[in-house]
Design a protein around this motif. Structure first.
Motif, PDB file in Angstrom:
ATOM      1  N   SER A  27       0.945  -1.127   0.022  1.00 13.17           N
ATOM      2  CA  SER A  27      -0.025  -0.065   0.002  1.00 13.17           C
ATOM      3  C   SER A  27       0.822   1.482  -0.070  1.00 13.17           C
ATOM      4  N   ARG A  28       1.928   1.305   0.704  1.00 13.99           N
ATOM      5  CA  ARG A  28       2.996   2.319   0.791  1.00 13.99           C
ATOM      6  C   ARG A  28       3.366   2.535  -0.785  1.00 13.99           C
ATOM      7  N   LEU A  29       3.900   1.601  -1.164  1.00 12.83           N
ATOM      8  CA  LEU A  29       4.190   1.728  -2.622  1.00 12.83           C
ATOM      9  C   LEU A  29       3.482   2.102  -3.758  1.00 12.83           C
ATOM     10  N   GLN A  30       2.145   1.914  -3.531  1.00 15.14           N
ATOM     11  CA  GLN A  30       0.935   2.127  -4.371  1.00 15.14           C
ATOM     12  C   GLN A  30       0.662   3.492  -4.254  1.00 15.14           C
ATOM     13  N   THR A  31       0.863   4.034  -2.903  1.00 17.45           N
ATOM     14  CA  THR A  31       0.465   5.737  -2.955  1.00 17.45           C
ATOM     15  C   THR A  31       1.624   6.430  -2.853  1.00 17.45           C
ATOM     16  N   PHE A  61       6.338 -10.264 -10.823  1.00 15.00           N
ATOM     17  CA  PHE A  61       6.501  -9.044 -10.035  1.00 15.00           C
ATOM     18  C   PHE A  61       5.123  -8.189  -9.782  1.00 15.00           C
ATOM     19  N   GLU A  62       3.980  -8.595 -10.341  1.00 21.79           N
ATOM     20  CA  GLU A  62       2.997  -7.986 -10.195  1.00 21.79           C
ATOM     21  C   GLU A  62       2.171  -8.424  -8.870  1.00 21.79           C
ATOM     22  N   PRO A  63       1.391  -7.284  -8.230  1.00 19.82           N
ATOM     23  CA  PRO A  63       0.878  -7.666  -6.972  1.00 19.82           C
ATOM     24  C   PRO A  63      -0.051  -8.693  -7.196  1.00 19.82           C
ATOM     25  N   PHE A  64      -0.037  -9.713  -6.071  1.00 22.59           N
ATOM     26  CA  PHE A  64      -1.125 -10.820  -5.907  1.00 22.59           C
ATOM     27  C   PHE A  64      -0.890 -11.823  -7.111  1.00 22.59           C
ATOM     28  N   GLN A  65       0.199 -12.101  -7.615  1.00 25.04           N
ATOM     29  CA  GLN A  65       0.520 -12.994  -8.674  1.00 25.04           C
ATOM     30  C   GLN A  65       1.428 -13.902  -7.911  1.00 25.04           C
ATOM     31  N   ARG A  66       0.824 -15.395  -8.407  1.00 22.15           N
ATOM     32  CA  ARG A  66       1.546 -16.502  -7.788  1.00 22.15           C
ATOM     33  C   ARG A  66       1.613 -17.509  -8.909  1.00 22.15           C
ATOM     34  N   TYR A  67       2.762 -17.835  -9.329  1.00 22.51           N
ATOM     35  CA  TYR A  67       3.057 -18.515 -10.496  1.00 22.51           C
ATOM     36  C   TYR A  67       2.750 -19.932 -10.295  1.00 22.51           C
ATOM     37  N   GLY A  68       2.029 -20.624 -11.249  1.00 23.38           N
ATOM     38  CA  GLY A  68       1.879 -22.026 -11.124  1.00 23.38           C
ATOM     39  C   GLY A  68       0.853 -22.626 -10.227  1.00 23.38           C
ATOM     40  N   ASP A  69       1.113 -23.791  -9.526  1.00 26.62           N
ATOM     41  CA  ASP A  69       0.127 -24.275  -8.766  1.00 26.62           C
ATOM     42  C   ASP A  69       0.780 -24.051  -7.346  1.00 26.62           C
ATOM     43  N   ALA A  70       0.950 -22.974  -7.119  1.00 24.53           N
ATOM     44  CA  ALA A  70       1.533 -22.589  -5.447  1.00 24.53           C
ATOM     45  C   ALA A  70       0.384 -22.874  -4.631  1.00 24.53           C
ATOM     46  N   ARG A  92      -2.444 -22.473  -1.784  1.00 23.57           N
ATOM     47  CA  ARG A  92      -3.086 -21.396  -1.019  1.00 23.57           C
ATOM     48  C   ARG A  92      -2.418 -20.596   0.223  1.00 23.57           C
ATOM     49  N   GLY A  93      -1.565 -21.457   1.043  1.00 21.21           N
ATOM     50  CA  GLY A  93      -1.285 -21.066   2.219  1.00 21.21           C
ATOM     51  C   GLY A  93       0.208 -20.302   1.979  1.00 21.21           C
ATOM     52  N   ALA A  94       0.592 -20.526   0.751  1.00 14.46           N
ATOM     53  CA  ALA A  94       1.961 -19.967   0.645  1.00 14.46           C
ATOM     54  C   ALA A  94       2.236 -18.403   0.337  1.00 14.46           C
ATOM     55  N   GLY A  95       1.074 -17.584   0.706  1.00 16.68           N
ATOM     56  CA  GLY A  95       1.024 -16.094   0.700  1.00 16.68           C
ATOM     57  C   GLY A  95       0.031 -15.650  -0.183  1.00 16.68           C
ATOM     58  N   VAL A  96       0.187 -14.418  -0.119  1.00 18.23           N
ATOM     59  CA  VAL A  96      -0.967 -13.718  -1.155  1.00 18.23           C
ATOM     60  C   VAL A  96      -0.181 -13.112  -2.514  1.00 18.23           C
ATOM     61  N   GLY A  97       0.871 -13.627  -2.501  1.00 17.27           N
ATOM     62  CA  GLY A  97       1.617 -13.072  -3.781  1.00 17.27           C
ATOM     63  C   GLY A  97       2.038 -11.638  -3.899  1.00 17.27           C
ATOM     64  N   LEU A  98       2.588 -11.018  -2.713  1.00 14.71           N
ATOM     65  CA  LEU A  98       3.137  -9.704  -2.634  1.00 14.71           C
ATOM     66  C   LEU A  98       4.668  -9.520  -2.418  1.00 14.71           C
ATOM     67  N   GLY A  99       5.152 -10.749  -2.061  1.00 11.23           N
ATOM     68  CA  GLY A  99       6.583 -10.657  -1.717  1.00 11.23           C
ATOM     69  C   GLY A  99       7.609  -9.933  -2.793  1.00 11.23           C
ATOM     70  N   LEU A 100       7.348 -10.558  -4.023  1.00  9.37           N
ATOM     71  CA  LEU A 100       8.268 -10.018  -5.039  1.00  9.37           C
ATOM     72  C   LEU A 100       7.869  -8.798  -5.514  1.00  9.37           C
ATOM     73  N   ALA A 101       6.482  -8.519  -5.610  1.00  7.38           N
ATOM     74  CA  ALA A 101       6.261  -7.098  -5.863  1.00  7.38           C
ATOM     75  C   ALA A 101       6.822  -5.893  -5.038  1.00  7.38           C
ATOM     76  N   VAL A 102       6.611  -6.445  -3.524  1.00  6.62           N
ATOM     77  CA  VAL A 102       7.410  -5.277  -2.392  1.00  6.62           C
ATOM     78  C   VAL A 102       8.857  -5.375  -2.822  1.00  6.62           C
ATOM     79  N   ALA A 103       9.618  -6.605  -2.946  1.00  4.17           N
ATOM     80  CA  ALA A 103      10.799  -6.295  -3.239  1.00  4.17           C
ATOM     81  C   ALA A 103      11.454  -5.793  -4.288  1.00  4.17           C
ATOM     82  N   ARG A 104      10.792  -5.560  -5.645  1.00  3.13           N
ATOM     83  CA  ARG A 104      11.027  -4.859  -6.689  1.00  3.13           C
ATOM     84  C   ARG A 104      10.776  -3.193  -6.330  1.00  3.13           C
ATOM     85  N   GLY A 105       9.511  -3.148  -5.510  1.00  4.08           N
ATOM     86  CA  GLY A 105       9.255  -1.768  -5.338  1.00  4.08           C
ATOM     87  C   GLY A 105      10.385  -1.026  -4.456  1.00  4.08           C
TER      88      GLY A 105
END
Length: 850
Positions: A680-684, A782-791, A793-806
């Motif tokens: 949210s901080r990166l988005q704003t 690297f986009e928010p809420f993107q998880r590749y393949g058959d990850a 559901r408990g593996a996270g919301v898909g924000l880790g790499l988006a936050v890291a790149r931001g």
């Protein structure tokens, strides 16, 4: 099979008797043997309307269940299956119950008409879509059910059902419209006399316009050229001079004497673009006539009187208003004038009014000479060659080189005539021919020094000279004018080609286009002005001004203004443009409006994209909250509930296991919420990194605290230069990258974290040996809420790499994905080396502030 006919009974207000009139028409048709049925008619408990339904066949209605209630609507399929000649359909603007065949009843009617069945329907004036705002301002009630005006206008017959407000209120008071308990409320609100009068006027005016359309169509189809005095239409002929305002006001006073009169101001321009009209004055007169409720028309025609009469008869005008001629007395040698010609040719069906004004007989100027296009210098030179040069040549031939011979003398004079034509055009050449023939007669034809010719051969020679001189001058002048026209048309075509090319190329620089306009027409200032409505002030969309130019805030501030629609204008200052230049200027103005619209559409598309991105993120966030965040909460709640239970005696090992589960769930929640907050901080755009010098080996080991021991192999050389980063952001970025790599790396195979220096950059590489990611998906991960393949559901919301790149980009670095040799994926984090940066005090905070 043709389309059926549509007949509409248009009512000024509810209760005027539309349905009753429709049912009466149905009974008349049935008596004549027409197969007429009732598709849908609602009598609303009105006894007289209900009686009219008796004796008419009704098509069974369709029952629709909606919100546990049963509703009935017209059954279109049943009507089509019955296939009568005529079907009655009441309340054309009605909205069907959800679940019906069509959303609106007028759409049902369209299907029936396409099947070749005639339809008789009803609608009130307040249900027309274009009048919704007007009706709301009058009655204070917003009509929710509307029908497009075009649907009603396409009707083959429209019959107005009218009633005076007093009669309608009496009908209401007698209970013939609403039930007694609703009468008082209706009479004191919607059915007030003022409301009913206004609605009645709306219905009458709308029907009158429709009748006017029918009349124009009939006159066109039957080639009727005579005037039918069905309605007073006053045509005002404008010349572009200052007297136009007087004529417009006089016509407005004439129109005010008769209700429904219409004013049409018309300006006739020559097809070659030559005109003595002032563009600014015409713009003022256009505004004046529109303010008085009239319309302004621009017509092209070389014969002004004929064009004016043709326009008047085309609009079925009854009167023409013209101003007294501005010509001086001697200028009538050119013809009787427009006013006298129009009055003579108007015929008995068209009245012509000649209005006096302050400009009468003050002169209007002669038409622009064709030779004026050659320039003042060339025209003066042409007259000198045509008039002065023959005199000088005569003196030369009589004193210096006599006895040349009459034939040679004539050729020399003919050369001067051709030169005069080349320089100054036709009139200097004609003057040269006349002067040359006189000088030849006086100095070179027997008897000499007399204005007589005795030898018939010399007479023939002089006549041939004059004929050849005039012919050659005419041809040369025509060629010069054609050359000028060709050059101008070439310039215009180049400009229009530029405009067309800019459209095809999608160029959207409005300032560049205005600068091109300023350069093309050699102006000081140019501006594109617009306003939201006719009562709002003008605002500047874009402008280009030279050092000597002045800013343009209103159309009146410029020397030239080109309207673009009703609320936009291209304004220029510097000089007054000739009429032929306005054609090209109109193309520039239209292109400027298109460019402005394109810029706004691009901006709106960008905002729509941002909104779509925000909606996508919100949707993904809801999905994450609904599962990924609730899963650890559920585990925590279950463990706490078990520990608080008095029914089970837990051993120390069990309690420790439950507490460990609570701690693990809390850690997962903390990690997920932290990523959400960071995103949210990166988005704003509120991430403010505090850059300082630091060694990688001080930050990277701290980022590995969240992964299992032994799952990462670290290789950070001590010889690496320091990096200029925000330590807190770097630690979070590396942690997210490493956790993602460990998640996808096979069990027992550690993730390799290494670093190296490359010029003024330092690279941190995190390599795993997992399934890897194809090239087409490397940017998407690297986009928010993107998880590749058959990850899972408990593996996270898909924000880790988006936050890291931001965070990496906020520090001036980059984060990219590469393939790991032998399989897997390598994340490459590139950072700036700290060489040359001043050290930052060690007591500064080690994480970003917002």
């Amino acid at each position: 099979m043709g389309r059926g006919n549509l007949r509409i009974y248009l009512g000024a207000a509810p209760g005027v008797g539309k349905t009753y009139a429709m049912l009466s028409e149905a009974h008349r048709r049935v008596e004549r043997g027409t197969d007429a049925v009732v598709g849908f008619v609602e009598h609303h408990g009105r006894p007289r309307t209900e009686v009219m339904l008796h004796g008419l066949e009704e098509v069974p209605r369709r029952e629709i269940v909606y919100r546990d209630s049963v509703f009935t609507e017209m059954d279109v399929d049943a009507v089509l299956a019955r296939r009568p000649e005529v079907v009655l359909v009441d309340e054309l603007a009605h909205t069907n119950v959800p679940g019906s065949r069509n959303t609106k009843r007028w759409q049902d009617v369209e299907e029936i008409l396409k099947a070749g069945i005639d339809v008789v329907s009803t609608v009130n004036i307040q249900h027309l879509e274009s009048l919704g705002d007007v009706v709301e301002s009058i009655t204070g009630v917003r009509q929710r059910e509307t029908v497009p005006d075009e649907v009603v206008r396409r009707a083959d017959q429209i019959e107005l059902v009218d009633m005076s407000p007093q009669a309608l209120r009496r009908r209401m008071a007698h209970g013939n419209i609403y039930k007694p308990d609703k009468v008082d409320a209706a009479l004191s609100n919607y059915f007030r006399p003022g409301n009913l009068t206004a609605l009645r006027e709306l219905a009458l005016l709308w029907t009158a316009d429709r009748v006017d359309e029918y009349l124009r169509q009939y006159r066109t189809d039957h080639s009727v050229s005579t005037i039918w005095h069905a309605r007073e239409r006053i045509v005002v002929g404008l010349t572009g001079g200052p007297e136009g305002r007087t004529l417009i006001r006089r016509a407005a006073r004439m129109a005010a004497k008769g209700s429904g009169s219409e004013i049409l101001a018309v300006y006739i321009a020559r097809s070659d673009g030559l005109t003595s009209a002032s563009p600014k004055e015409l713009a003022v007169q256009r505004t004046l006539v529109e303010d008085l409720g009239g319309t302004f028309h621009h017509v092209i025609g070389d014969d002004v009187p004929a064009s004016l009469l043709e326009f008047a008869r085309g609009v079925n005008a009854t009167q023409i208003v013209l101003g007294s001629s501005r010509r001086k007395t001697w200028q009538y040698i050119f013809g009787p004038g427009v006013g006298a010609t129009v009055a003579r040719d108007s015929g008995p069906d068209l009245d012509v009014h000649i209005v006096t004004h302050e400009e009468v007989a003050k002169g209007r100027g002669l038409p622009v000479a064709r030779g004026a296009r050659l320039g003042r210098g060339r025209i003066v030179a042409g007259w000198l060659v045509g008039v002065v040069a023959p005199v000088a040549l005569s003196m030369l031939l009589t004193t210096v080189v006599p006895e040349v011979g009459l034939a040679n003398d004539m050729l020399l004079f003919l050369c001067l005539t051709v030169g005069a034509a080349l320089l100054g055009g036709l009139f200097p050449a004609l003057a040269s021919a006349a002067v040359g023939s006189l000088l030849l007669n006086y100095y070179f034809v027997e008897p000499l020094h007399e204005w007589t010719i005795t030898d018939p051969k010399n007479i023939v020679a002089i006549v041939i000279f004059v004929f050849v001189a005039v012919s050659v001058a005419s041809v040369v002048d025509l060629a010069a004018r054609r050359t000028h026209q060709a050059a101008r048309l070439r310039a215009e075509s180049e400009i229009l080609s530029f405009l067309a090319g800019s459209v095809l190329r999608g160029e959207t620089s409005l300032e560049a286009l205005l600068e091109r306009v300023r350069e093309t027409f050699a102006m000081d200032s140019v501006a594109l002005l617009e306003r939201a409505s006719e009562v709002d002030p003008w605002t500047c969309a874009a402008s280009e001004v030279t050092n000597s130019g002045r800013p343009l805030l209103r159309p009146e501030d410029g020397d030239v203004d080109m309207p673009v629609g009703d609320n936009m204008a291209l304004v220029l200052s510097g000089r007054v443009l000739p009429a032929e230049d306005r054609r090209v200027l109109a193309a520039f103005a239209a292109q400027a409006a298109v460019v402005l619209d394109r810029q706004r559409l691009v901006g709106e598309a960008e905002r729509a994209r941002e909104l779509d991105e925000g909606n996508r993120i919100r949707t993904a966030l809801l999905a994450a909250v609904s599962h990924d965040l609730r899963t650890p909460l559920a585990g925590i709640k279950a463990a706490v509930t078990s520990l608080r239970s008095d029914d089970v005696a837990w051993s120390e090992e069990d309690e420790a296991e439950l507490l460990a589960g609570i701690e693990d769930g809390a850690d997962r929640l903390d990690h997920l919420v932290g990523n959400l907050l960071d995103m949210s901080r990166l988005q704003t755009g509120t991430v403010t990194p505090l850059i300082r010098e630091i060694d990688l080996d001080e930050v990277v080991p701290m980022a590995l605290g969240g992964v299992p021991e032994g799952s990462v192999a670290l290789d950070i050389p001590e010889t690496l230069p320091m990096v200029a980063v925000d330590p807190g952001l770097l630690e979070r970025s590396v942690a997210n990258i490493v956790e993602n790599a460990v998640k996808y790396s096979p069990d027992g195979v550690p993730v390799m974290v290494s670093a190296s220096a490359l010029g003024d950059r330092v690279e941190v590489r995190v390599a795993d040996t997992g399934p890897g990611v194809p090239d087409s998906a490397k940017n998407r991960i690297f986009e928010p809420f993107q998880r590749y393949g058959d990850a899972p559901r408990g593996a996270g919301v898909g924000l880790g790499l988006a936050v890291a790149r931001g965070f990496a980009e906020a520090m001036g670095g980059t984060l990219t994905a590469e393939d790991t040799p032998g399989g897997g994926m390598t994340m490459v984090l590139t950072l700036r080396a700290a060489a040359g940066l001043a050290p930052v005090r060690a007591d500064l905070p080690a994480q970003a502030t917002t």
